[in-house]
Structure formats: structure tokens, C-alpha cells
Enzyme design. Sequence first.
Site, mmCIF file in Angstrom:
data_model
loop_
_atom_site.group_PDB
_atom_site.id
_atom_site.type_symbol
_atom_site.label_atom_id
_atom_site.label_comp_id
_atom_site.label_asym_id
_atom_site.label_seq_id
_atom_site.Cartn_x
_atom_site.Cartn_y
_atom_site.Cartn_z
ATOM 1 N N ARG A 163 39.574 -69.942 15.987
ATOM 2 C CA ARG A 163 39.035 -68.854 15.145
ATOM 3 C C ARG A 163 40.090 -67.758 14.947
ATOM 4 O O ARG A 163 39.786 -66.561 14.983
ATOM 5 C CB ARG A 163 37.774 -68.244 15.773
ATOM 6 C CG ARG A 163 36.586 -69.158 15.841
ATOM 7 C CD ARG A 163 36.112 -69.584 14.459
ATOM 8 N NE ARG A 163 34.836 -70.239 14.552
ATOM 9 C CZ ARG A 163 34.681 -71.532 14.883
ATOM 10 N NH1 ARG A 163 35.739 -72.298 15.104
ATOM 11 N NH2 ARG A 163 33.477 -72.047 14.964
ATOM 12 N N SER A 234 28.020 -67.598 14.181
ATOM 13 C CA SER A 234 28.301 -67.203 15.570
ATOM 14 C C SER A 234 28.773 -65.759 15.583
ATOM 15 O O SER A 234 29.720 -65.419 14.883
ATOM 16 C CB SER A 234 29.407 -68.059 16.172
ATOM 17 O OG SER A 234 29.027 -69.402 16.227
ATOM 18 N N GLU A 331 33.216 -62.477 16.956
ATOM 19 C CA GLU A 331 33.898 -63.352 15.999
ATOM 20 C C GLU A 331 33.787 -62.762 14.601
ATOM 21 O O GLU A 331 34.658 -62.921 13.764
ATOM 22 C CB GLU A 331 33.226 -64.734 16.032
ATOM 23 C CG GLU A 331 34.040 -65.808 15.371
ATOM 24 C CD GLU A 331 33.205 -66.820 14.638
ATOM 25 O OE1 GLU A 331 32.545 -66.442 13.653
ATOM 26 O OE2 GLU A 331 33.219 -67.981 15.039
HETATM 27 N N1 EPU Z 1 23.860 -73.428 24.353
HETATM 28 C C1 EPU Z 1 22.985 -72.687 25.117
HETATM 29 N N2 EPU Z 1 22.027 -71.955 24.488
HETATM 30 C C2 EPU Z 1 21.908 -71.928 23.129
HETATM 31 C C3 EPU Z 1 22.781 -72.703 22.355
HETATM 32 C C4 EPU Z 1 23.769 -73.433 22.991
HETATM 33 O O1 EPU Z 1 23.057 -72.690 26.340
HETATM 34 O O2 EPU Z 1 21.030 -71.194 22.646
HETATM 35 C C5 EPU Z 1 24.935 -74.167 25.043
HETATM 36 C C6 EPU Z 1 24.594 -75.620 25.276
HETATM 37 O O3 EPU Z 1 25.139 -75.984 26.518
HETATM 38 C C7 EPU Z 1 25.347 -76.325 24.163
HETATM 39 C C8 EPU Z 1 26.572 -75.449 24.033
HETATM 40 O O4 EPU Z 1 26.107 -74.136 24.254
HETATM 41 O O5 EPU Z 1 25.687 -77.619 24.523
HETATM 42 C C9 EPU Z 1 27.265 -75.550 22.693
HETATM 43 O O6 EPU Z 1 26.342 -75.211 21.658
HETATM 44 P P1 EPU Z 1 26.623 -75.595 20.133
HETATM 45 O O7 EPU Z 1 26.935 -77.043 20.014
HETATM 46 O O8 EPU Z 1 25.510 -75.065 19.310
HETATM 47 O O9 EPU Z 1 27.991 -74.857 19.787
HETATM 48 P P2 EPU Z 1 28.539 -73.390 20.068
HETATM 49 O O10 EPU Z 1 29.668 -73.483 21.036
HETATM 50 O O11 EPU Z 1 27.447 -72.441 20.424
HETATM 51 C C10 EPU Z 1 30.371 -73.576 18.224
HETATM 52 C C11 EPU Z 1 30.861 -72.771 17.057
HETATM 53 C C12 EPU Z 1 29.931 -72.954 15.862
HETATM 54 C C13 EPU Z 1 29.899 -74.426 15.510
HETATM 55 C C14 EPU Z 1 29.422 -75.221 16.732
HETATM 56 C C15 EPU Z 1 29.491 -76.719 16.484
HETATM 57 C C16 EPU Z 1 32.068 -70.873 17.954
HETATM 58 C C17 EPU Z 1 32.064 -69.393 18.165
HETATM 59 N N3 EPU Z 1 30.960 -71.366 17.405
HETATM 60 O O12 EPU Z 1 29.117 -73.016 18.621
HETATM 61 O O13 EPU Z 1 30.497 -72.254 14.770
HETATM 62 O O14 EPU Z 1 29.028 -74.661 14.407
HETATM 63 O O15 EPU Z 1 30.279 -74.942 17.865
HETATM 64 O O16 EPU Z 1 30.822 -77.124 16.498
HETATM 65 O O17 EPU Z 1 33.068 -71.529 18.256
HETATM 66 C C18 EPU Z 1 30.526 -70.150 13.646
HETATM 67 O O18 EPU Z 1 31.706 -70.051 14.000
HETATM 68 O O19 EPU Z 1 29.962 -69.260 12.939
HETATM 69 C C19 EPU Z 1 29.759 -71.300 14.078
HETATM 70 C C20 EPU Z 1 28.452 -71.419 13.820
#
Ligand code: EPU
Length: 343
Positions: A163, A234, A331
Site C-alpha cells: 500500500r 480498509s 490506509e
Molecule cells: N479478520 C478478523 N475479523 C474481521 C475480519 C478479518 O479477525 O472482522 C481476520 C481473519 O483472521 C482473516 C484475516 O483477518 O482471516 C484477513 O481478513 P481478510 O481476508 O478480510 O483481509 P484483510 O487483511 O482484513 C486485506 C486488504 C483488503 C483486501 C483483503 C483481501 C489491507 C489493509 N486490506 O484485508 O484490501 O481486500 O486483504 O486481499 O491490506 C483495502 O485495501 O481497502 C482492502 C479492502
Amino acid sequence: MIRENVDLQALNTFGLKALARYFCRVDSEARLSQALDFAREHKLPLLLMGGGSNLLLRENFPGLVMQVALRGITHTLQDERSVRVHAASGENWHDFVQHCLSQGWYGLENLALIPGSVGAAPIQNIGAYGVEAGDLIECVDVVDIRTGERQTLNHEQCAFGYRDSVFKHSLRGRKLILGVTFRLWRTPQPNLRYAVLAQALSDKGAGPQEIFDAVCAIRRSKLPDPAVLGNAGSFFKNPVLSAEHYARLQQTNPDIPGFPSDAGGPVKVPAAWLIEKAGWKGRSHGGAAVYEKQALVLVNRDHASARDVVELAQQIMTSVQQQFGVALEPEVQWVPPFEPPFL
Ligand code: EPU
């Protein structure tokens, strides 16, 4: 063409109220020069907007808001395997991804449904489901805001990171992105590194169309549609912790997820997990709230003011710092601060 006191509420996906002192929709090169001349002449701070999907407008903007709306997609076939595709910065990102897929140009399908414009993609190196836009960006055409000089930055010069890119650092506020050139594949190169995506596809084929459909389905199930519920995706980055810090947290939180870059190296931890564990998921503050299906997303639940969002974000940051010793970093771009580029 330059309008005064324009309401930005419908132009930022958070749906926050803010006025632009001056506003210009830049849909041609001529408009671009006129707008830059105007800003230079009046020494105005500039805010460059694409889809307005990564902005936290905290106050009225005292300068010129330029909504970059340059359009056009061209391509050249490179060889049997690849194609070079140039998209103007005002193209809608998701429409561009869909267009590439329909032409048989592959590589972007994991990035389906990300809100915003093509021109914003390199700035924060948008990423999802195992792919980052920077992986596929060959070069970026820019114009210098002060001098009007054009330049093409190659992949290395963009300094892509998580990012992150040169546009957030040394070139911040200095260049306007005109267009982006991608190197895409003419044969499918499925990327199923992201476990959730691989699981969703386990009993289906994993061609580009299936990946595109699965990513859309996952995103629709977890992330709020900004057209229905204001948000900016995010709100925080996922923090990267030292291996020692992560090991310490594991002692008291054995279930903490972590994604090491290399064995024994720094570990990326989902901010959503930290926020949820600290008890914030679903909670509100004024009109702002933490989305109940994905704790990393702050939403405009009920006519939120920027102050509601900022206070909620600050409370979350304080609580995650106290509980886990982790400093969350937004972010989303907060405005202000902004640098007046012509002083
Ligand atoms: N999780 C929780 N609680 C929640 C949601 C998630 O504990 O409410 C934990 C779970 O363990 C889950 C992990 O977080 O396995 C990862 O969650 P998720 O796959 O939804 O991904 P993220 O790390 O929260 C990132 C990006 C997203 C992108 C997704 C999928 C960043 C800041 N965010 O989110 O990007 O869509 O991965 O690749 O890196 C964005 O940048 O605006 C965005 C939405």
C-alpha cells in the site's frame, strides 16, 4: 469550468460533508493545463481526486479540487505471451479489470471490484487476494504540477511497497498521474496464493473468469458497497511486526493470525483481528461505526461527521496500542494535512 464552493459529499465514498473552495473536473488535456495554471496563479493547495474512495475529508478544502476524469484505453501486443495496456487515469478501476478480462488480457482478475480509478492504483499500490497492482505496472505517465513537464516513471522509479509507492513520499503532491501502463498476460496465470480464494475455488475451475467471479462474491459478502453504506475500504493498513513482537503476542493470544514474509522475518498481522479482539467490531461512535462483517472497515452508518470518524479511529488506535503494543496506521488519506504546492 472552475466552479466555486462545490459540495464534495457525493464525490467521496465515505459520504462526508465538505466544500471545495474551487473545483474542476479535468476531462481533457486542455482543462488540465487551465486548472494547473489557475492553481499556480492563485497559489492554491491542490487535492487530486479520482473516485474519492480512499479519502477522509476532515474539513472544507480551501484550495482547488481536481477530479481527474481523463479516459481512454489502448494496447499493443508484445509477443505471444503478453500485452501492454495503457489506461488513462480517470478510467474506473473495476470497469478496466472487466474490460481486460473480456479481451483475454489476464492478471488483474484478483483485483476485481476495488472501488476507485486507474490513476489511484499506483499511488497506494492497491492490492487484494494475493496480487498488487504494482506487480503488473510497467510505467506511469505523470505531469509535474509546478512545471507542467511530462515524464514517464518506470516500475523501479515507482518504488512499490505494501500500500505504498514513491507517490506517497518524495513525489507526494508534486505529480499528477495521467495514465498507467500494465504488462498483462495473454495466457491465464492464475494466482491462488490467498487461502480464502483457493478455498472458494476448490471445487470449480480456476480460470481467470472463475477467479474474477469468486473475488466479486467474496468481496460482496464481506465488504460494504459504498453506494449503499459510505466507507473507504480498509481504514488501516495491516501492521508488520518483528518476529519477536509477534512471538510475544502469541504467548498471550495463541490464536493470533500472522503471515511472515520469510521464515523468521517480519510478520504481517490482520488489523481486523486486532480491532475485533479489542472489542470494536460493530461498535458505533456518533454516526460512524466499525462494520460488523469486517472490522477493518469504518462505515458512515448514520450521517456521520468527519469528527465522528476521526474520533472512532483514534479510539481504536489507542485501544489496539494499549492492548497489543501495536501502532495502527491509517490506509485512508486524511485531508488535511495537505501541502500547498506553489508557496
Ligand atoms: N479478520 C478478523 N475479523 C474481521 C475480519 C478479518 O479477525 O472482522 C481476520 C481473519 O483472521 C482473516 C484475516 O483477518 O482471516 C484477513 O481478513 P481478510 O481476508 O478480510 O483481509 P484483510 O487483511 O482484513 C486485506 C486488504 C483488503 C483486501 C483483503 C483481501 C489491507 C489493509 N486490506 O484485508 O484490501 O481486500 O486483504 O486481499 O491490506 C483495502 O485495501 O481497502 C482492502 C479492502
